[in-house]
Motif scaffolding. Structure first.
Motif, PDB file in Angstrom:
ATOM      1  N   ALA A 121     -19.999   8.053  -7.092  1.00  0.00           N
ATOM      2  CA  ALA A 121     -20.010   9.125  -6.614  1.00  0.00           C
ATOM      3  C   ALA A 121     -20.948   9.886  -5.525  1.00  0.00           C
ATOM      4  N   LEU A 122     -21.194  10.944  -5.238  1.00  0.00           N
ATOM      5  CA  LEU A 122     -22.756  11.484  -4.693  1.00  0.00           C
ATOM      6  C   LEU A 122     -23.391  12.539  -5.642  1.00  0.00           C
ATOM      7  N   SER A 123     -23.980  12.894  -5.172  1.00  0.00           N
ATOM      8  CA  SER A 123     -24.769  14.159  -5.743  1.00  0.00           C
ATOM      9  C   SER A 123     -24.155  15.128  -6.736  1.00  0.00           C
ATOM     10  N   ASP A 124     -22.954  15.749  -6.105  1.00  0.00           N
ATOM     11  CA  ASP A 124     -22.491  16.695  -6.356  1.00  0.00           C
ATOM     12  C   ASP A 124     -21.585  16.420  -6.929  1.00  0.00           C
ATOM     13  N   GLY A 125     -21.014  14.430  -7.337  1.00  0.00           N
ATOM     14  CA  GLY A 125     -19.951  14.356  -8.326  1.00  0.00           C
ATOM     15  C   GLY A 125     -18.571  13.699  -7.937  1.00  0.00           C
ATOM     16  N   ARG A 126     -18.319  14.029  -5.941  1.00  0.00           N
ATOM     17  CA  ARG A 126     -17.744  13.664  -5.267  1.00  0.00           C
ATOM     18  C   ARG A 126     -17.233  11.791  -5.136  1.00  0.00           C
ATOM     19  N   THR A 127     -16.788  11.461  -4.988  1.00  0.00           N
ATOM     20  CA  THR A 127     -16.119  10.235  -5.052  1.00  0.00           C
ATOM     21  C   THR A 127     -16.591   9.762  -3.277  1.00  0.00           C
ATOM     22  N   ARG A 128     -16.877   8.730  -3.077  1.00  0.00           N
ATOM     23  CA  ARG A 128     -17.631   8.289  -1.755  1.00  0.00           C
ATOM     24  C   ARG A 128     -16.973   7.132  -1.051  1.00  0.00           C
TER      25      ARG A 128
END
Length: 373
Positions: free
Chosen positions: A257-264
């Motif tokens: 996950a990215l810092s904003d919670g989105r999955t990369r």
């Protein structure tokens, strides 16, 4: 012409061009051992040729008249010669060693220089820029020591240079860290101090180079732990299965996950298809194809170390292009990154790895041609 046949023919053409190149001919002439024992195995570990292929090659009339079957026979002969001359991990073709445990040869300086020249032509030395500016997904291949960190770092560098990586997948395995000399932990502790296996190294590399946070690990096989043999493991009846570590029979994943919670992307860990040995590149590609469920025509970038590009491209074509119709591009960084030695023994060993992968790919392509032709 069906798309399956078209892909199989493309594979045949690529394998022919590489295996029958002047560089390969020169390399074989340069390094040639006499087979010490005709009964010594030349196939890798407990691998066997499929029975339908053995029968096909025994049909002398067809084998001599069909150019594709002649290519198969030629590639098998090439692998036999390379197994005698290029194998520095297992001089008896049966003892298993990791790449870091290979032995040395007594080549003179002129021979070593010529080996470098030939293997450069075969694609093992000089890095190339990705063929496209953007990909639907990028597969960063696992390895030992600093390879996971450097391959992930190279992918991040490509992204900064303007290459669209798409969704990230780091492909690992439950291979334990090597404890014999040279041991891995003194090298990996700098970026993955708590790692127990290759999967842990890949997760740590994603955190270090892309600032991604791993989520709780899931068992794709449905198990709760690695303490026992996975009941869903598909190779439990094969020779060597009784000796396989239970960890090698499970499939795992973790979202990144990215810092904003989105999955990369994700890191995944494959089970082995070759008991009792660890999973290999082909196993991780096969798991990824089932896990990601890609669609034909999608563009896949494979990131590795340059010396492995030929064999891992052939593996990618076998597992991803031939059955799924994915566009596969493989790139790697050069020896100046300090990942793997650029000496004659290592280059020959990985030429043998590429020959073996090319033979497996060609056999699968012939099976497609026979089935759809």
């Amino acid at each position: 012409m069906s798309v399956e046949i078209a892909r199989a023919r493309n594979v045949v053409d690529e394998v022919r061009s590489w295996a029958e190149s002047d560089a390969m001919t020169a390399l074989l002439a340069l390094v040639q051992n006499i087979r010490p024992n005709e009964d010594m195995p030349w196939l890798h570990l407990n691998e066997q040729l499929p029975l339908w292929l053995v029968d096909l090659l025994a049909d002398k009339e067809r084998a001599s008249s069909d150019p594709t079957i002649r290519l198969v026979a030629s590639l098998i002969a090439l692998e036999q010669r390379a197994a005698d001359s290029f194998n520095f991990r297992s001089r008896d073709s049966s003892t298993y060693r990791e790449r870091s445990e290979a032995v040395q040869a007594d080549f003179d300086d002129a021979t070593r220089a010529r080996i470098v020249e030939c293997t450069a032509t075969l694609g093992l030395i000089e890095p190339k820029r990705p063929a496209l500016d953007a990909y639907d997904m990028t597969l960063i291949l696992g390895g030992g020591f600093r390879s996971p960190l450097l391959r992930t770092r190279y992918a991040a560098l490509l992204e900064r240079q303007g290459i669209g990586l798409g969704r990230l997948y780091l492909l690992g395995s439950p291979r334990f860290l090597i404890t014999s000399e040279p041991a891995e932990r003194p090298v990996t502790s700098g970026y993955a101090p708590d790692a127990a296996d290759e999967f842990d190294l890949m997760v740590a590399a994603a955190s270090s180079e892309f600032d991604l946070s791993p989520q709780p690990v899931k068992f794709l096989c449905g198990c709760a732990s690695v303490s026992e043999i996975c009941p869903s493991w598909r190779h439990s009846k094969e020779p060597g299965a009784a000796e396989v570590p239970s960890e090698y029979t499970h499939e795992r994943s973790t979202s990144l996950a990215l810092s904003d919670g989105r999955t990369r992307g994700s890191a995944i860990s494959a089970s082995t298809s070759r008991p009792p040995y660890r999973p290999d590149t082909s196993d991780t590609f096969a798991l990824w194809a089932r896990y990601a469920d890609p669609t034909p025509g999608q563009r896949v970038l494979v990131v590795t170390t340059q010396v492995f590009v030929p064999f891992q491209r052939f593996d990618g074509l076998r597992r991803l292009y031939l059955p799924h119709g994915l566009s596969v591009d493989a790139v790697g960084f050069g020896a100046d990154w300090g990942d793997r030695p650029q000496n004659a023994e290592y280059l020959l060993q990985e030429t043998l790895s590429a020959i073996r992968s090319a033979r497996r790919l060609l056999v699968d392509a012939v099976a497609v041609l026979l089935h759809h032709g």
